[in-house]
Design a protein around this motif. Structure first.
Motif, PDB file in Angstrom:
ATOM      1  N   CYS A  95       0.845  -1.200   0.000  1.00 41.76           N
ATOM      2  CA  CYS A  95       0.000   0.000   0.000  1.00 41.76           C
ATOM      3  C   CYS A  95       0.884   1.256   0.000  1.00 41.76           C
ATOM      4  N   CYS A 104       3.631   4.933   6.615  1.00 40.76           N
ATOM      5  CA  CYS A 104       2.227   5.332   6.822  1.00 40.76           C
ATOM      6  C   CYS A 104       2.098   6.690   7.499  1.00 40.76           C
ATOM      7  N   CYS A 113      -6.907   3.437   9.678  1.00 39.71           N
ATOM      8  CA  CYS A 113      -6.676   2.453   8.617  1.00 39.71           C
ATOM      9  C   CYS A 113      -6.907   1.021   9.117  1.00 39.71           C
TER      10      CYS A 113
HETATM   11  S1  SF4 Z   1      -2.167   4.117   6.613  1.00 42.87           S
HETATM   12 FE1  SF4 Z   1      -3.200   2.414   5.555  1.00 42.87          FE
HETATM   13  S2  SF4 Z   1      -3.929   3.328   3.621  1.00 42.87           S
HETATM   14 FE2  SF4 Z   1      -2.366   4.696   4.439  1.00 42.87          FE
HETATM   15  S3  SF4 Z   1      -0.444   4.059   3.477  1.00 42.87           S
HETATM   16 FE3  SF4 Z   1      -0.595   2.975   5.457  1.00 42.87          FE
HETATM   17  S4  SF4 Z   1      -1.555   1.026   4.963  1.00 42.87           S
HETATM   18 FE4  SF4 Z   1      -1.912   2.369   3.227  1.00 42.87          FE
END
Ligand code: SF4
Ligand code: SF4
Length: 155
Positions: A95, A104, A113
């Motif tokens: 991701c 993240c 998330c």
């Molecule tokens: S917080 Fe969740 S949606 Fe955002 S980059 Fe990390 S894994 Fe991906």
């Protein structure tokens, strides 16, 4: 600590790989030695025989499952470079990479998330603390302010 090392050891999710129980651990090597020694003694045959002497060994097969897991859960470099060692594929690494994030902490929705659900039972508190720390105060030197990795280590 060099900044480069700090980055290598900082997972996309905000965990610090050097704190992980599997990272360059001693127990995986010892578990391998124990398994070898038990095989040399053919302990499986001994355990297979039901007897009042050592009835605990009726659980030997379950013990071997745990022993092999201990052997296999070992890593020598951070998950940023290795891709992670979990038995289930990590959803966080791809991701972040797809979004072009270093981690993240660059994402606006990390607080809610769903990809963090699997981390919560063991590392929920440290993950969120670390991500907020990097987001608010920057990456350089952040690891000096990290929380212990596991929930049961929290003060
Ligand atoms: S917080 Fe969740 S949606 Fe955002 S980059 Fe990390 S894994 Fe991906
Ligand atoms: S494999 Fe995924 S969940 Fe595990 S430490 Fe690395 S980024 Fe975090």
């Amino acid at each position: 600590m060099q900044e480069e090392n700090e980055k290598d050891l900082t997972a996309y999710c905000g965990l610090y790989c050097a704190d992980c129980i599997h990272f360059r651990n001693k127990h995986s090597e010892l578990a391998g030695q124990l398994k070898e020694s038990l095989e040399d003694a053919d302990f499986q045959s001994y355990a297979n025989v039901k007897s009042p002497f050592g009835s605990e060994f009726q659980h030997y097969d379950s013990f071997l499952i745990v022993l092999e897991a201990l052997m296999n859960h070992s890593c020598s470099e951070g998950c940023r470079n290795s891709g992670g060692y979990s038995t289930e594929p990590c959803q966080i690494i791809p991701c972040c990479r797809e979004k072009g994030y270093e981690g993240c902490w660059e994402c606006g929705i990390f607080e809610t998330c769903e990809k963090f659900e699997s981390l919560k039972p063991r590392c929920g508190a440290s993950v969120m603390h670390n991500l907020r720390e990097i987001r608010e105060n920057g990456f350089k030197g952040w690891s000096k302010l990290r929380k212990p990795i596991y929930n049961w280590q929290q003060a």
